[in-house]
Design an enzyme around this catalytic site. Structure first.
Site, PDB file in Angstrom:
ATOM      1  N   LYS A 724       0.825  -1.105  -0.097  1.00  0.00           N
ATOM      2  CA  LYS A 724      -0.050  -0.180   0.087  1.00  0.00           C
ATOM      3  C   LYS A 724       0.929   1.126  -0.022  1.00  0.00           C
ATOM      4  O   LYS A 724       1.980   1.416   0.168  1.00  0.00           O
ATOM      5  CB  LYS A 724      -0.981  -0.010   1.259  1.00  0.00           C
ATOM      6  CG  LYS A 724      -2.025  -1.178   0.912  1.00  0.00           C
ATOM      7  CD  LYS A 724      -3.163  -1.028   1.899  1.00  0.00           C
ATOM      8  CE  LYS A 724      -4.508  -1.820   1.188  1.00  0.00           C
ATOM      9  NZ  LYS A 724      -5.436  -1.796   2.305  1.00  0.00           N
ATOM     10  N   ARG A 759      -3.808 -10.081   4.699  1.00  0.00           N
ATOM     11  CA  ARG A 759      -4.088 -10.171   3.168  1.00  0.00           C
ATOM     12  C   ARG A 759      -3.046  -9.753   2.481  1.00  0.00           C
ATOM     13  O   ARG A 759      -2.523  -8.377   2.584  1.00  0.00           O
ATOM     14  CB  ARG A 759      -5.521  -9.435   2.900  1.00  0.00           C
ATOM     15  CG  ARG A 759      -6.096  -9.388   1.444  1.00  0.00           C
ATOM     16  CD  ARG A 759      -7.241  -8.596   1.576  1.00  0.00           C
ATOM     17  NE  ARG A 759      -7.855  -8.631   0.225  1.00  0.00           N
ATOM     18  CZ  ARG A 759      -7.582  -7.601  -0.622  1.00  0.00           C
ATOM     19  NH1 ARG A 759      -6.820  -6.740  -0.520  1.00  0.00           N
ATOM     20  NH2 ARG A 759      -8.090  -7.654  -1.918  1.00  0.00           N
TER      21      ARG A 759
END
Length: 781
Positions: A724, A759
């Site tokens: 991210k 995840r």
């Protein structure tokens, strides 16, 4: 000698003189202490004993009296004392005498204290009240509310101290000790407060001439480093009705063979008065036969179908070892919060009908296997102690499989109606104890997230053949390996690995094969990029991307592979579930589609709820997490730092959605929490969320208006930092694929702070990261 005894300040003492006498035809050894009030100012100034009282003379006089009257039979110690005061003590030149006579009974000491004076007419009268003391009365009785107190008698020490006039009366003081002993050893009190009051009443009933009575009780074996207890003083005016007021116990309840908690109040009479009103009730359920989830769901459905019952909340589900009878399958347990207008006994009748008529429970013996067991744990704050019903449930505080799920539905300050302790405290005490191996193999609990079994159930035979599938987590002790969720993007525009090849089924299945070969735990299929500001595909496009992949994975691997679908659209979720999808991963937690909750509830599918704000276009602007007013909420987590504030705001916003989920029929056991890294959060907020995971996982709130309690205890938490932007900002890596090292560090930290699922894109590398994180932080290797 000054005749005004009240003005005398000096005392001559003859202490613990040994005396033997016949008391009620039994030879008894007595210690006598005599105190003479006098004024020996002249004796002290002249050093002449003739101006005082000669204690040697007094001592000899008492011993001479003993010898002269050795054959005399006195009805009581008090009568002996009165004779000694009159015939010996006041033969001295004195105006005020206090005489204390101590004797030893079978299990206690008795003291009589006589206070006498000579008035102006030369008559012996009372100088204040006399006293009787029963001291060191050592007994054993069933008392207390904890399990160990109920299964063995507890030692207690009593002291009974009462004021009485013994000048002209000779009450049966000697009978009181025996009466108290018999009463206490055949009692079954919960509290020492009730015990002392009833001993007080017993004393007044046996000896009506008592003026004031003080009873003290000490429990000597409850706390290692001290004795604890209470004392109570009552007078004739405050003692109440002695004819009906003394509690009597049924002999069958005076047992350490079973757990019996008495009820001395009249609260059961409120049952009829309460009919027609809404009552809050907590039920415990358990099943270890058949398809346990279907049994539980059917029981809940029947409760909701009843016109006078509404199921408000459910706890998580827990797998537990059987208790009492060990040779049987593990149980699936949990608790329900319901609202009902039924009385306790009416509700009990409904529960038994569900157990035996609807779910065909066959009870071969107590604590044996069962399709379903439904117990009333709490009913408002009512106490019921009837032959067929005990509320609160008498064994609840010894059962971790009841207290852990119950504490998910009750705030930490909820008080047990019988024990007057917070139920949370009982849970903490229980978790610190080692179970007795002959009662339960282990008190450990495993949280279960049920995976959907295919509906409808056609018949009983098919029902039995259905397999109960679930994810499991040891969240109480954090002894479950971190689960690895691998990201499978079916999108051309994902921020990390967007490509047209993602839309080719064959290429996608090669990725799936690789994921399976690397033993990932969950494959997360997504057909819609949710990066901030991304263009969203239509519903039809998302369906065309996702459904063929789900269908092919299930065709190839069946139930051996757990498939999650990353979507915020209810239509996509429902169609994917029909094809075999096991989990719905919703980045909006239902905010983007108001029908999502209906689908999740209908299929009882695990539901990953991600925190975000706004929508795909606006979320990146909504990053202010300043503290907001709590309003009607009571929060049980103190916010000490700015990071606590950020995490609290995230938790409050998720809790608002969870409340809506509950109202739509979603169960707590379906939920997996995702604090939403990268969604409506900048670098500081993302880091705060990772560091604040322990705070987040213990979040608790109570709505004082709706009376709804929501906590995050023992709900699995998913963390998704993979590749991210905040990692790129910190490391300077502009390209998402270059952020693997930063992702590894974030995953490791997440495991250390408490994440249960991670995840990731780079599942091969992150598999090793999870293994190392579990070894370091959970000692699992």
């Amino acid at each position: 000698m000054n005749d005004d005894a009240s003005s005398l300040k000096d005392v001559v003492i003859v202490k613990d003189l040994q005396y033997s006498a016949l008391i009620n035809s039994h030879k008894q050894d007595i210690l006598i202490t005599t105190k003479f009030k006098t004024d020996f100012a002249k004796a002290s100034s002249t050093d002449e004993l003739k101006y005082s009282i000669n204690y040697a003379v007094v001592s000899r006089s008492i011993k001479d009296y003993e010898e002269e009257h050795e054959e005399q039979n006195y009805p009581s110690i008090a009568s002996l004392g009165n004779k000694l005061v009159t015939d010996v003590a006041f033969k001295q030149n004195c105006a005020h005498v206090t005489m204390i006579l101590k004797s030893k009974e079978s299990n206690h000491n008795v003291s009589i204290i006589l206070n006498r004076m000579v008035n102006q007419e030369g008559k012996i009268v009372n100088a204040g009240t006399d006293q009787c003391l029963l001291e060191d009365l050592s007994l054993s009785t069933i008392i207390g509310i904890f399990t160990f107190e109920r299964f063995q008698k507890q030692p207690v020490i009593l002291k009974v101290d009462f004021d009485i006039n013994l000048l002209n009366e000779d009450p049966p003081v000697s009978l009181l000790g025996a009466a108290v002993t018999k009463y206490i050893e055949n009692s079954n009190f919960k509290t020492v407060e009730a015990l002392v009051l009833n001993v007080n009443k017993l004393a007044f009933k046996l000896i009506p001439s008592i003026i004031d009575c003080k009873v003290q009780v000490l429990k000597t074996d409850i706390i290692d480093y001290c004795d604890v207890g209470v004392s109570s003083t009552r007078s004739k005016n405050t003692i109440g009705d002695l004819d009906t007021g003394i509690v009597q116990f049924d002999s069958k309840d005076i047992t350490t063979e079973q757990f019996v908690i008495p009820t001395l109040n009249v609260e059961t009479k409120q049952e009829r008065e309460g009919e027609g009103k809404d009552h809050t009730v907590f039920l415990a359920f358990g099943s270890n036969q058949g398809h346990q989830l279907h049994n539980i769901l059917q029981a809940i459905e029947e409760l909701n179908l009843h016109e006078h019952i509404e199921v408000l909340q459910s706890s998580s589900l827990y797998k537990s070892k059987p208790m009492y009878y060990l040779d049987q399958p593990d149980f699936v347990n949990g608790c329900l919060k319901i609202s009902t207008t039924l009385s306790p006994h009416q509700l009990l009748k409904v529960l038994k009908n569900i157990e035996y008529s609807s779910l065909k429970r066959v009870k071969e013996f107590d604590n044996g296997p069962r399709t379903i067991d439904l117990d009333i744990i709490l009913y408002d704050s009512l106490i019921v102690n009837d032959p067929d019903l005990n509320i609160p449930h008498i064994r609840m505080i010894e059962r971790s499989f009841v207290l852990v799920p119950l504490c998910e539905l009750l705030p930490p300050d909820f008080i047990h109606p019988v024990t007057a302790e917070p139920i949370y405290d009982h849970l903490q005490q229980l978790m610190q104890q080692q179970p007795a191996s002959d009662i339960q193999e282990s008190t450990d609990l495993v949280s279960l997230i049920p995976l959907p079994t295919r509906f409808p159930m056609l018949d009983e035979e098919t029902n039995k053949s259905l397999k109960f599938r679930y994810l499991e987590y040891d969240l109480v002790h954090r002894k479950t390996v971190t689960q690895l969720m691998a990201i499978l993007n079916i999108t051309p525009d994902s921020f990390s690995d967007g490509s047209d090849s993602n839309l080719e089924l064959a290429a996608t299945m090669r990725k799936v094969d690789e994921m399976v070969a690397n033993a990932v735990d969950i494959i997360d299929v997504g057909g819609c990029s949710t990066r901030p500001g991304s263009e969203q595909p239509s519903l039809d496009v998302e369906l065309q991307r996702v459904l063929p992949v789900v269908k092919e994975i299930k065709k190839t691997y069946g139930e051996s592979v757990i498939v999650s679908v990353d979507t915020y659209r209810s239509e996509v979720a429902e169609e994917a579930i029909k094809l075999g999808a096991d989990i719905i991963n919703d980045i909006s937690a239902g905010k983007f589609d108001d029908k999502m909750y209906d689908v999740v509830a209908k299929y009882n599918v695990p539901y990953i709820i991600n925190h975000t704000r706004g929508n795909i276009e606006t979320m990146k602007k909504l990053v202010n997490y300043s503290q907001t007013t709590d309003g009607e909420l009571t929060l049980y987590n103190k916010r000490k730092t700015s990071e606590d504030i950020i995490v609290t705001e995230v938790a409050k916003e998720l809790s608002e959605l969870i409340s809506k989920m509950y109202s739509k029929g979603i169960r707590r056991w379906q939920l997996i929490l995702d604090p939403g890294l990268g969604f409506a959060k900048n670098v500081n907020e993302n880091l705060s969320v990772i560091r604040g995971l322990p705070f987040f996982k213990k979040y608790k709130q109570f709505n004082t208006k709706t009376k709804e309690y929501i906590c995050f205890d023992y709900i699995p938490v998913l963390l998704g930092p993979s590749r991210k932007k905040f990692i790129g900002t910190i490391t300077g890596k502009e390209t998402a694929a270059e952020r693997i090292n930063g992702t590894s560090a974030s995953i490791t930290a997440g495991i250390g702070f408490g994440s249960d699922i991670v995840r990731v894109h780079d599942f091969k590398e992150m598999k090793d990261v999870c293994l190392m994180g579990d070894a370091i932080y959970k000692n699992l290797h």
